[in-house]
Scaffold this motif. Structure first.
Motif, PDB file in Angstrom:
ATOM      1  N   TYR A  68    -104.050 -21.338 -54.271  1.00 22.55           N
ATOM      2  CA  TYR A  68    -103.422 -22.358 -55.113  1.00 22.55           C
ATOM      3  C   TYR A  68    -102.182 -22.871 -54.395  1.00 22.55           C
ATOM      4  O   TYR A  68    -101.284 -22.093 -54.060  1.00 22.55           O
ATOM      5  CB  TYR A  68    -103.038 -21.799 -56.482  1.00 22.55           C
ATOM      6  N   ALA A  69    -102.155 -24.168 -54.142  1.00 20.77           N
ATOM      7  CA  ALA A  69    -101.016 -24.804 -53.481  1.00 20.77           C
ATOM      8  C   ALA A  69    -100.528 -25.951 -54.356  1.00 20.77           C
ATOM      9  O   ALA A  69    -101.326 -26.726 -54.886  1.00 20.77           O
ATOM     10  CB  ALA A  69    -101.427 -25.328 -52.110  1.00 20.77           C
ATOM     11  N   ARG A  70     -99.202 -26.050 -54.496  1.00 21.97           N
ATOM     12  CA  ARG A  70     -98.631 -27.105 -55.331  1.00 21.97           C
ATOM     13  C   ARG A  70     -97.393 -27.683 -54.674  1.00 21.97           C
ATOM     14  O   ARG A  70     -96.604 -26.957 -54.079  1.00 21.97           O
ATOM     15  CB  ARG A  70     -98.245 -26.548 -56.705  1.00 21.97           C
ATOM     16  N   VAL A  71     -97.280 -28.995 -54.783  1.00 23.92           N
ATOM     17  CA  VAL A  71     -96.057 -29.702 -54.415  1.00 23.92           C
ATOM     18  C   VAL A  71     -95.612 -30.499 -55.626  1.00 23.92           C
ATOM     19  O   VAL A  71     -96.398 -30.782 -56.528  1.00 23.92           O
ATOM     20  CB  VAL A  71     -96.244 -30.618 -53.185  1.00 23.92           C
ATOM     21  N   SER A 128     -98.166 -19.366 -51.874  1.00 26.92           N
ATOM     22  CA  SER A 128     -97.220 -19.195 -50.767  1.00 26.92           C
ATOM     23  C   SER A 128     -95.906 -18.596 -51.237  1.00 26.92           C
ATOM     24  O   SER A 128     -95.240 -17.892 -50.487  1.00 26.92           O
ATOM     25  CB  SER A 128     -96.977 -20.523 -50.049  1.00 26.92           C
ATOM     26  N   GLU A 129     -95.524 -18.880 -52.456  1.00 28.66           N
ATOM     27  CA  GLU A 129     -94.342 -18.281 -53.084  1.00 28.66           C
ATOM     28  C   GLU A 129     -94.476 -18.459 -54.585  1.00 28.66           C
ATOM     29  O   GLU A 129     -95.180 -19.357 -55.059  1.00 28.66           O
ATOM     30  CB  GLU A 129     -93.050 -18.897 -52.559  1.00 28.66           C
ATOM     31  N   LEU A 130     -93.818 -17.605 -55.332  1.00 26.50           N
ATOM     32  CA  LEU A 130     -94.005 -17.625 -56.783  1.00 26.50           C
ATOM     33  C   LEU A 130     -93.580 -18.943 -57.422  1.00 26.50           C
ATOM     34  O   LEU A 130     -94.131 -19.336 -58.447  1.00 26.50           O
ATOM     35  CB  LEU A 130     -93.274 -16.451 -57.424  1.00 26.50           C
ATOM     36  N   SER A 131     -92.636 -19.655 -56.808  1.00 26.93           N
ATOM     37  CA  SER A 131     -92.210 -20.937 -57.378  1.00 26.93           C
ATOM     38  C   SER A 131     -93.322 -21.982 -57.323  1.00 26.93           C
ATOM     39  O   SER A 131     -93.279 -22.969 -58.048  1.00 26.93           O
ATOM     40  CB  SER A 131     -90.967 -21.467 -56.660  1.00 26.93           C
ATOM     41  N   ARG A 132     -94.311 -21.789 -56.493  1.00 30.81           N
ATOM     42  CA  ARG A 132     -95.450 -22.717 -56.445  1.00 30.81           C
ATOM     43  C   ARG A 132     -96.335 -22.514 -57.658  1.00 30.81           C
ATOM     44  O   ARG A 132     -97.010 -23.425 -58.102  1.00 30.81           O
ATOM     45  CB  ARG A 132     -96.281 -22.520 -55.167  1.00 30.81           C
ATOM     46  N   TRP A 133     -96.350 -21.311 -58.210  1.00 29.33           N
ATOM     47  CA  TRP A 133     -97.165 -21.029 -59.389  1.00 29.33           C
ATOM     48  C   TRP A 133     -96.478 -21.513 -60.650  1.00 29.33           C
ATOM     49  O   TRP A 133     -97.097 -22.110 -61.520  1.00 29.33           O
ATOM     50  CB  TRP A 133     -97.456 -19.534 -59.467  1.00 29.33           C
ATOM     51  N   GLY A 134     -95.184 -21.229 -60.777  1.00 31.47           N
ATOM     52  CA  GLY A 134     -94.441 -21.635 -61.955  1.00 31.47           C
ATOM     53  C   GLY A 134     -92.949 -21.529 -61.723  1.00 31.47           C
ATOM     54  O   GLY A 134     -92.502 -20.889 -60.797  1.00 31.47           O
TER      55      GLY A 134
END
Length: 98
Positions: free
Chosen positions: A8-11, A72-78
């Motif tokens: 899961y990747a988010r920007v 990649s890091e927890l901040s990408r999840w939430g």
């Protein structure tokens, strides 16, 4: 065969790309012996509860079609501790490379 995982990747903004996250997580999965069954990319605020790709990953986890979610890091999840705890309470294993 390793554990089944979803990447899961988010920007947050449309001028950013998920590709660095996907590249790093793919390498992490290979090193860790994960079998990646799907890559989910999203452009959305972390504060939003209604993220389509994240919801699809959660559905896979709840259906036990994956064993781990790679981020990649927890901040990408939430963006909040409460959001992370809510996710973990849904019996998901979230693995962070970083």
């Amino acid at each position: 065969m390793g554990q089944r995982a979803a990447i899961y990747a988010r920007v947050s903004t449309s001028d950013q790309s998920c590709e660095r996250q996907v590249t790093e997580l793919t390498a992490f999965a290979e090193r860790g012996g994960y079998d990646v069954v799907g890559v989910f990319k999203e452009k959305a605020s972390g504060a939003s509860d209604n993220r389509v790709a994240r919801n699809r990953v959660l559905d896979l986890a709840q259906a036990r079609q994956i064993d781990a979610i790679l981020v990649s890091e927890l901040s990408r999840w939430g963006r909040s501790t409460q959001d992370l705890l809510d996710t973990l309470n849904r019996h998901c294993q979230v693995v962070c490379d970083g």
